[in-house]
Design an enzyme around this catalytic site. Structure first.
Site, short mmCIF file in Angstrom:
data_model
loop_
_atom_site.label_atom_id
_atom_site.label_comp_id
_atom_site.label_asym_id
_atom_site.label_seq_id
_atom_site.Cartn_x
_atom_site.Cartn_y
_atom_site.Cartn_z
N SER A 184 0.84 -1.18 0.00
CA SER A 184 0.00 0.00 0.00
C SER A 184 0.89 1.25 0.00
CB SER A 184 -0.96 -0.04 1.19
OG SER A 184 -2.00 0.86 1.00
N ASP A 457 -8.51 -4.88 -6.50
CA ASP A 457 -8.17 -3.80 -5.57
C ASP A 457 -8.40 -2.45 -6.26
OD1 ASP A 457 -7.06 -2.05 -3.77
OD2 ASP A 457 -4.98 -2.62 -4.16
N HIS A 483 -6.16 -5.94 -2.25
CA HIS A 483 -5.07 -5.06 -1.81
C HIS A 483 -4.00 -5.83 -1.03
CE1 HIS A 483 -3.77 -0.96 -1.29
NE2 HIS A 483 -3.80 -1.01 0.03
#
Ligand SMILES: *[C@@H]1O[C@H](CO)[C@@H](O)[C@H](O)[C@H]1NC(C)=O
Ligand SMILES: *[C@@H]1O[C@H](CO)[C@@H](O)[C@H](O)[C@H]1NC(C)=O
Ligand SMILES: *[C@@H]1O[C@H](CO)[C@@H](O)[C@H](O)[C@H]1NC(C)=O
Ligand SMILES: *[C@@H]1O[C@H](CO)[C@@H](O)[C@H](O)[C@H]1NC(C)=O
Ligand SMILES: *[C@@H]1O[C@H](CO)[C@@H](O)[C@H](O)[C@H]1NC(C)=O
Length: 515
Positions: A184, A457, A483
């Protein structure tokens, strides 16, 4: 009062589970309890107790408060972890970069995580570095403006550079082969660090790393819509009908009162005493429940996702024929999500002011189970308002969430939380600077970097598909995955494409190490 009591009961039972009662489950795509990666829920019954795990040490190093102005001599203590369980003294060093939340023992010691399995295989020394302004790594004693201006991605990249230099000396590594990992926002740090400080490492893994830090991130909602549609077209149309009906209700006083009843709003909208912003806030919070499920669908990240908190079951709720009214189905969906997450099932938090009281609070919450967990929400908002953008609107024209979450909702939050000078122009200009400083996704170039993204995602559209096989720049698109899904332990029934993706990452790491 009753609500607070329920919250307290939950928080003592499950320790890390419940989110702050005044906050929605997600803020700009980040879970408000635990952050992007450290889901608050238990993971395979793994319990963490800071400092009590054998073979794990937690220390600090001194860093400049401002890496671009070191002459004033101001320093802060940045926290890091060292896991010496896997080392074979080969000068192979893995660094897990942490980001927009407090770092804990978990990501540096839960042996199921992929990178720790590879640490074991390759005999690596393992470190984890907490991001400045989160957890205990505090340039200043609080997060007030303008001190918070030293909390930036640019500063964080230089902190990592300083850190590697100091560890090389301290641990006496000889020609060390460092590889950075991150997922991320920390995935972005891992990718950019590889591009901009390439002499420090031999390679990087950057999972679900956004590189196109866009201001109005309406594409997020487009992916959510597309995932719902691919899952079940009836689900897609039920969400469309529900949001159409709810938006319609929000346009009249009598309709608003109905929304109170549907969702048991707390506090309820009161006749003559709510604004458009309160309505935007209601819809932003509602939308965030859908965001959360899609962003982590089919991940092995927590007991909740493995146990069925996924888009297929969300669609089951939204198409439940035994509940004729679609808005009631939305209410049922929310109750189910709260229950799966171990959050209290009850009134729907509907106070913009209460949320802002939490987000404006500049004090670190040292009394929380994970100190700094609540303050991290303000920290994440700052990163977004000041550099990253990614304001998750429904500004894309016709779409199933309707015209419910506008850009100005987030712009006003930024201004109110930090300073009148943090206005639309400031936010836009800083965001553009960030993009140009690093070339966006179009210009991202580095050697020896793997860039996996799950195609379910919503963040994946900000990643890069730039490929350079000669220089081992390797993007990976993972079908049906969400994700950071490549980072978690393997589980039965996970998206099949994950296996090949992990194999590619593994093989690249081996190549980076010259093995
Ligand atoms: C190190 O290994 C020991 C023995 O297997 C184990 O108890 C401990 O939890 C491990 N620590 C870490 C940080 O992996
Ligand atoms: C109107 O709402 C505000 C909070 O948004 C509250 O403080 C105030 O008491 C409300 N006024 C009335 C008349 O209910
Ligand atoms: C919505 O859920 C709440 C529980 O959180 C419940 O009290 C309320 O009755 C539900 N509304 C409808 C219309 O079923
Ligand atoms: C701000 O946060 C601190 C630390 O969690 C807490 O003690 C204090 O009560 C909060 N202040 C407000 C106004 O909520
Ligand atoms: C990368 O390619 C995949 C198709 O393989 C596509 O779905 C995805 O949107 C692309 N990502 C970007 C950032 O363009």
């Amino acid at each position: 009062m009753l609500y607070t009591l329920i919250f307290l009961l939950f928080s003592t039972n499950l320790v890390l589970s419940a989110r702050h009662p005044a906050l929605p489950p997600f803020l700009l795509g980040r879970p408000t309890a635990g952050g992007f990666l450290r889901h608050a829920d238990k993971l395979h019954n793994f319990e963490e107790f800071d400092g009590a795990i054998a073979g794990l040490t937690q220390k600090t190093i001194q860093q400049p408060v401002d890496n671009f102005q070191t002459s004033n001599g101001e320093t802060y203590e940045q926290r890091y972890w060292y896991n010496g369980n896997y080392t074979q003294n080969k000068n192979i060093v893995f660094l897990m970069i942490q980001g927009e939340g407090p770092a804990t023992d978990r990501w540096v010691s839960y042996p199921g995580y992929q990178y720790l399995q590879w640490a074991k295989e390759f005999g690596a020394d393992v470190f984890q570095l907490e991001h400045r302004c989160f957890g205990q790594s505090r340039p200043y004693k609080d997060t007030s403006f303008p001190g918070i201006k030293v909390c930036t991605m640019e500063q964080a990249l230089r902190d990592i550079h300083n850190f590697i230099g100091k560890m090389n000396t301290q641990y006496n590594f000889k020609n060390p082969k460092w590889i950075t990992f991150g997922g991320s926002y920390p995935g972005t740090l891992s990718a950019l660090f590889r591009a901009e400080f390439s002499g420090d490492t031999v390679g990087a893994v950057a999972s679900s790393a956004p590189l196109q830090w866009t201001l109005d991130f309406f594409q997020y909602a487009q992916v959510v819509e597309s995932v719902l549609r691919q899952t079940d077209v009836n689900c897609w149309s039920a969400v469309n009908t529900a949001f159409t009906n709810m938006q319609q209700l929000s346009l009249s006083e009598t309709g608003i009162l109905k929304l109170n009843d549907y969702f048991q709003l707390s506090p309820p909208f009161q006749t003559g005493n709510y604004t458009q912003r309160d309505i935007d806030n209601f819809f932003a919070n509602l939308y965030s429940f859908f965001q959360g499920v899609v962003q982590y669908t089919y991940d092995g990240r927590s007991d909740a996702t493995i146990g069925g908190l996924n888009v297929k079951n969300l669609c089951g709720k939204m198409t439940d024929a035994t509940v004729p009214d679609v808005i009631t189905r939305v209410n049922n969906t929310i109750n189910w999500i709260n229950q799966m997450n171990g959050d209290p099932v009850g009134p729907f938090q509907n106070s913009y002011d209460d949320m802002m009281t939490v987000l404006k609070n500049v004090t670190f919450d040292d009394e929380s189970a994970v100190p700094g967990d609540i303050a991290a929400n303000r920290g994440w908002m700052w990163l977004c308002c000041n550099e990253l953008g990614v304001l998750q609107t429904t500004d894309q024209g016709r779409n199933i969430f309707q015209q419910t979450v506008p850009l100005n909702y987030f712009i006003d939050m930024c201004t109110e939380m930090f300073d009148p000078s943090v206005d639309i122009k400031y936010i836009r200009d800083k965001n553009i600077q960030t993009l140009y400083a690093h070339g966006g996704n179009a210009g991202y170039q580095a050697t020896n970097v793997v860039l996996p993204n799950g195609l379910f995602d919503p963040w994946h559209v900000l990643g890069t598909n730039n490929t350079d096989s000669v220089n081992h720049m390797t993007p990976i698109s993972i079908s049906g995955a969400a994700h950071c899904s490549d980072m978690y332990p393997v589980y039965d029934g996970e998206p099949v494409a994950l296996k090949a993706a992990r194999q590619t990452i593994h093989d690249e790491i081996k190549y980076f190490l010259g093995l």
